[in-house]
Design an enzyme around this catalytic site. Structure first.
Site, PDB file in Angstrom:
ATOM      1  N   ASP A  59       0.825  -1.208   0.000  1.00 20.16           N
ATOM      2  CA  ASP A  59       0.000   0.000   0.000  1.00 20.16           C
ATOM      3  C   ASP A  59       0.859   1.259   0.000  1.00 20.16           C
ATOM      4  OD1 ASP A  59      -2.411  -1.443   0.066  1.00 20.16           O
ATOM      5  OD2 ASP A  59      -2.312  -1.629   2.252  1.00 20.16           O
ATOM      6  N   TYR A 128       6.614  -9.966   6.621  1.00 20.01           N
ATOM      7  CA  TYR A 128       6.538  -8.525   6.837  1.00 20.01           C
ATOM      8  C   TYR A 128       7.122  -8.194   8.205  1.00 20.01           C
ATOM      9  CZ  TYR A 128       3.486  -7.297   2.878  1.00 20.01           C
ATOM     10  OH  TYR A 128       2.976  -7.051   1.627  1.00 20.01           O
TER      11      TYR A 128
END
Length: 303
Positions: A59, A128
């Site tokens: 994002d 992540y």
């Protein structure tokens, strides 16, 4: 037609995410523009769209230290990048892209992909990492673009108890933006918080012999690592934000457990700021298992 595997990294601070969008600077758009330039293909050429498929669509503001994409391109077009160089075509393309891409995107390598490889669907797992500086952290200003600073004291024991509830196959509907026609069921393999040890003082070897702190940019930071087969949109940032609420005492562990048990999206478990998040690694199976993995992962998951 040749399929290429492209390994890359980028500083997401200057991009509106990975996915190409009209009139916005995105990672995909920037790289595809560069490909059209170095391969001398018009951007409106329907026969050679030069479209990237990526392992993880990050994002706005999210970074990647290891991202993987694939590109399908005809041999005729691909050979254009060699020119006068007597090197493999993949090395030639790597050099030419590095010459035209901005400094916040780095191409680590380009290779001809094995048969059955799909950057998105062949991936086994994605890792992540989210970095936080709390009241106990020593904030290095050089990291301001990839660390979230919170003016709170965080209880890592409570945060790890919350994180442990996410491990396994669950519906993360409370922590993900709904995707019409998709699913929020994901399998988390690893999720934990840790504090990076603060670097001790050591004697300076220079003439003054004063104590100084050895350079460790992450010294004292609170770091969240999560590994899963895939992630729903905003899932990691929402989990991080909710864990921080538990660790700061603003929410209880029971509240977090309730969100896991009842996958209903609402404001209290929304995503935290993007700059602390980095896609760190994409893992793939052995070459002879790539196609089977891609076929299996395309199936809609159920609990």
């Amino acid at each position: 037609m040749t399929r290429l595997r492209i390994d890359l990294a980028y500083d997401g601070g200057g991009f509106y995410g990975w996915a190409k969008q009209p009139n916005l600077r995105t990672v995909q758009g920037t790289i595809e523009d560069a490909l059209h330039k170095v391969l001398r293909v018009p951007t409106d050429d329907a026969a050679e769209p030069l479209r990237l498929t990526v392992a993880g669509r990050t994002d706005t503001g999210v970074h990647a230290s290891h991202q993987v994409a694939h590109l399908d391109v005809s041999d005729e077009v691909l050979n254009r990048c060699v020119g006068h160089m007597t090197i493999p075509v993949t090395e030639a393309l790597t050099r030419r892209l590095k010459a035209v891409l901005p400094s916040d995107i780095v191409i680590h390598g380009i290779a001809v992909a094995p048969v059955g490889f799909d950057a998105r669907f062949s991936a086994l797992e994605r890792t992540y990492v989210y970095r936080v500086a709390d009241r106990s952290s020593e904030v290095d200003p050089r990291l301001r673009g990839c660390v979230l600073t919170v003016d709170e004291a965080l209880d890592l024991e409570l945060m790890n108890r919350a994180a442990s509830l996410t491990i396994g196959l669950h519906d993360f509907g409370s922590f993900a933006t709904p995707n019409p026609g998709g699913t929020t069921i994901r399998e988390v393999k690893t999720a934990y918080w840790r504090r990076v040890p603060i670097t001790p003082l050591v004697p300076d070897e220079m003439a003054s012999h004063e104590a100084y702190r050895t350079p460790s940019l992450e010294s004292g930071l609170v770091v969240f690592t999560i590994v899963a087969d895939a992630f729903a949109r905003n899932m990691v940032r929402s989990l991080v934000g909710s864990c921080i609420k538990v660790g700061s005492g603003r929410k209880s562990l029971e509240w977090f457990a309730g969100k896991m048990a009842e996958p209903v999206r609402e404001g209290s478990s929304g995503p935290i700021a993007p700059q602390g998040l980095t896609l760190e690694h994409i893992a793939y199976p052995a070459d002879d298992q790539l196609a089977a993995r891609a076929e299996a992962i395309r199936a809609v998951r159920t609990l």
